[in-house]
Scaffold this motif. Sequence first.
Motif, mmCIF file in Angstrom:
data_model
loop_
_atom_site.group_PDB
_atom_site.id
_atom_site.type_symbol
_atom_site.label_atom_id
_atom_site.label_comp_id
_atom_site.label_asym_id
_atom_site.label_seq_id
_atom_site.Cartn_x
_atom_site.Cartn_y
_atom_site.Cartn_z
ATOM 1 N N MET A 1 41.878 18.668 39.869
ATOM 2 C CA MET A 1 40.942 19.702 40.298
ATOM 3 C C MET A 1 41.727 20.909 40.770
ATOM 4 S SD MET A 1 37.861 19.684 43.047
ATOM 5 C CE MET A 1 36.507 20.819 42.775
ATOM 6 N N ASP A 2 41.440 22.051 40.128
ATOM 7 C CA ASP A 2 42.048 23.324 40.499
ATOM 8 C C ASP A 2 40.970 24.234 41.044
ATOM 9 O OD1 ASP A 2 44.596 22.563 39.580
ATOM 10 O OD2 ASP A 2 44.084 23.149 37.537
ATOM 11 N N PHE A 3 41.377 25.121 41.955
ATOM 12 C CA PHE A 3 40.433 25.997 42.630
ATOM 13 C C PHE A 3 41.031 27.390 42.742
ATOM 14 C CE2 PHE A 3 37.971 27.656 46.145
ATOM 15 C CZ PHE A 3 36.718 27.127 45.897
ATOM 16 N N TRP A 4 40.174 28.404 42.584
ATOM 17 C CA TRP A 4 40.579 29.794 42.729
ATOM 18 C C TRP A 4 39.648 30.462 43.723
ATOM 19 C CZ3 TRP A 4 40.453 27.134 38.222
ATOM 20 C CH2 TRP A 4 41.636 27.075 37.490
ATOM 21 N N LYS A 5 40.209 30.998 44.804
ATOM 22 C CA LYS A 5 39.406 31.742 45.770
ATOM 23 C C LYS A 5 39.048 33.102 45.165
ATOM 24 C CE LYS A 5 41.398 29.837 49.991
ATOM 25 N NZ LYS A 5 42.135 30.190 51.216
ATOM 26 N N PRO A 6 37.945 33.700 45.621
ATOM 27 C CA PRO A 6 37.578 35.025 45.106
ATOM 28 C C PRO A 6 38.700 36.045 45.350
ATOM 29 C CG PRO A 6 35.795 34.125 46.448
ATOM 30 C CD PRO A 6 36.977 33.211 46.613
ATOM 31 N N ASN A 7 38.914 36.912 44.374
ATOM 32 C CA ASN A 7 39.919 37.985 44.457
ATOM 33 C C ASN A 7 41.343 37.469 44.681
ATOM 34 O OD1 ASN A 7 37.824 39.941 44.214
ATOM 35 N ND2 ASN A 7 37.404 39.661 46.392
ATOM 36 N N ASN A 8 41.612 36.242 44.236
ATOM 37 C CA ASN A 8 42.970 35.696 44.362
ATOM 38 C C ASN A 8 43.278 34.917 43.095
ATOM 39 O OD1 ASN A 8 45.381 34.508 45.048
ATOM 40 N ND2 ASN A 8 44.675 33.726 47.023
ATOM 41 N N PRO A 9 44.190 35.434 42.272
ATOM 42 C CA PRO A 9 44.487 34.754 41.003
ATOM 43 C C PRO A 9 45.309 33.471 41.159
ATOM 44 C CG PRO A 9 45.925 36.647 41.272
ATOM 45 C CD PRO A 9 44.966 36.656 42.437
ATOM 46 N N PRO B 1 32.444 18.342 52.846
ATOM 47 C CA PRO B 1 32.720 18.891 54.183
ATOM 48 C C PRO B 1 31.979 20.217 54.373
ATOM 49 C CG PRO B 1 34.762 18.479 52.963
ATOM 50 C CD PRO B 1 33.633 18.214 52.030
ATOM 51 N N PRO B 2 31.604 20.547 55.600
ATOM 52 C CA PRO B 2 30.840 21.778 55.828
ATOM 53 C C PRO B 2 31.675 23.055 55.689
ATOM 54 C CG PRO B 2 31.247 20.670 57.902
ATOM 55 C CD PRO B 2 31.747 19.757 56.812
ATOM 56 N N PHE B 3 32.966 22.933 55.482
ATOM 57 C CA PHE B 3 33.865 24.086 55.477
ATOM 58 C C PHE B 3 34.518 24.316 54.113
ATOM 59 C CE2 PHE B 3 35.739 20.269 57.228
ATOM 60 C CZ PHE B 3 36.771 20.033 56.336
ATOM 61 N N LEU B 4 33.823 24.077 53.035
ATOM 62 C CA LEU B 4 34.383 24.227 51.694
ATOM 63 C C LEU B 4 34.596 25.701 51.359
ATOM 64 C CD1 LEU B 4 35.090 22.035 49.631
ATOM 65 C CD2 LEU B 4 32.942 22.491 48.513
ATOM 66 N N PHE B 5 35.719 26.000 50.657
ATOM 67 C CA PHE B 5 36.008 27.363 50.215
ATOM 68 C C PHE B 5 34.998 27.828 49.176
ATOM 69 C CE2 PHE B 5 40.447 25.668 50.818
ATOM 70 C CZ PHE B 5 40.735 26.387 51.953
ATOM 71 N N LEU B 6 34.725 29.109 49.154
ATOM 72 C CA LEU B 6 33.965 29.702 48.062
ATOM 73 C C LEU B 6 34.948 30.056 46.958
ATOM 74 C CD1 LEU B 6 31.581 32.099 50.035
ATOM 75 C CD2 LEU B 6 31.156 29.755 49.274
ATOM 76 N N GLY B 7 34.510 29.969 45.707
ATOM 77 C CA GLY B 7 35.375 30.327 44.592
ATOM 78 C C GLY B 7 35.048 29.531 43.349
ATOM 79 N N LYS B 8 35.924 29.626 42.364
ATOM 80 C CA LYS B 8 35.744 28.933 41.090
ATOM 81 C C LYS B 8 36.598 27.667 41.063
ATOM 82 C CE LYS B 8 34.813 33.114 38.459
ATOM 83 N NZ LYS B 8 33.533 32.881 37.876
ATOM 84 N N PHE B 9 36.136 26.677 40.306
ATOM 85 C CA PHE B 9 36.906 25.445 40.172
ATOM 86 C C PHE B 9 36.892 24.966 38.724
ATOM 87 C CE2 PHE B 9 32.610 23.981 41.140
ATOM 88 C CZ PHE B 9 32.410 22.978 40.204
ATOM 89 N N VAL C 1 35.068 20.345 33.439
ATOM 90 C CA VAL C 1 33.946 20.968 34.138
ATOM 91 C C VAL C 1 34.449 22.260 34.774
ATOM 92 C CG1 VAL C 1 32.233 20.715 35.966
ATOM 93 C CG2 VAL C 1 32.943 18.711 34.632
ATOM 94 N N HIS C 2 33.767 23.347 34.466
ATOM 95 C CA HIS C 2 34.011 24.629 35.122
ATOM 96 C C HIS C 2 32.809 24.922 36.007
ATOM 97 C CE1 HIS C 2 36.690 25.251 31.596
ATOM 98 N NE2 HIS C 2 37.456 25.768 32.532
ATOM 99 N N GLY C 3 33.085 25.473 37.185
ATOM 100 C CA GLY C 3 31.978 25.789 38.054
ATOM 101 C C GLY C 3 32.395 26.691 39.185
ATOM 102 N N GLU C 4 31.475 26.856 40.107
ATOM 103 C CA GLU C 4 31.714 27.731 41.249
ATOM 104 C C GLU C 4 31.105 27.132 42.513
ATOM 105 O OE1 GLU C 4 31.375 32.139 40.701
ATOM 106 O OE2 GLU C 4 30.251 31.486 38.924
ATOM 107 N N VAL C 5 31.723 27.459 43.624
ATOM 108 C CA VAL C 5 31.145 27.203 44.939
ATOM 109 C C VAL C 5 30.699 28.567 45.435
ATOM 110 C CG1 VAL C 5 31.538 26.309 47.259
ATOM 111 C CG2 VAL C 5 32.762 25.301 45.329
ATOM 112 N N LEU C 6 29.367 28.744 45.508
ATOM 113 C CA LEU C 6 28.793 30.036 45.870
ATOM 114 C C LEU C 6 28.021 29.928 47.183
ATOM 115 C CD1 LEU C 6 27.377 31.060 42.377
ATOM 116 C CD2 LEU C 6 29.399 31.987 43.508
ATOM 117 N N PRO C 7 27.896 31.041 47.895
ATOM 118 C CA PRO C 7 27.087 30.981 49.125
ATOM 119 C C PRO C 7 25.619 30.796 48.772
ATOM 120 C CG PRO C 7 27.777 33.241 48.655
ATOM 121 C CD PRO C 7 28.452 32.362 47.635
#
Length: 181
Positions: A76-84, A147-155, A173-179
């Motif tokens: 599982m890889d994750f990318w925070k918004p505005n961070n490549p 967890p209640p503190f998950l990062f927003l971004g793409k995974f 699977v491509h997806g996003e964690v959005l508010p």
Amino acid sequence: MKASYLICGLYVLINLAATDERNFRIYFDDFVIKYKVPDIFEKVDSYVVQLNNRSYANIEMVLKRDLADVKVRAIMDFWKPNNPKKIRFYDIRLDACALLQTFHKNKLLNSYMKSFKKHANIILLCPFKANFTYKWSNWFVDEQDLPPFLFLGKFRTITEYFTLGRYIARVVVHGEVLPTQ
């Protein structure tokens, strides 16, 4: 006496975190299954539905023969918004049959497996049966299991399956964690 206050306080905080409403939602953009060995798979289908502010994956699989030895590599890889820069949450190899029978140390993987089992049409156990239609209907990741503190971004998750040392399938699977809105 102070230790008992500390223990009671921690217990209350844990309960509050467990019942806190999550301020994020998990969305799937793609859920693709590709099988590499036609002598094992009769049928494999998957599609994603976006409904009521949630993503649901529907999966159907029929095997041509029983599978008792299934190994998995999950990434599982994750990318925070505005961070490549990519963050690797996990890269693990494990025995799928053992995973179905027990919990893993990785809490994110455990919540994923709990949800995956919950939406299956059968109790998932090895050996996987030939000529049986395995279905996952309207499968989603329940944010309350995370967890209640998950990062927003793409995974992106990549799960590769092997039997007897032979690479047989891949799920991406491509997806996003959005508010939440």
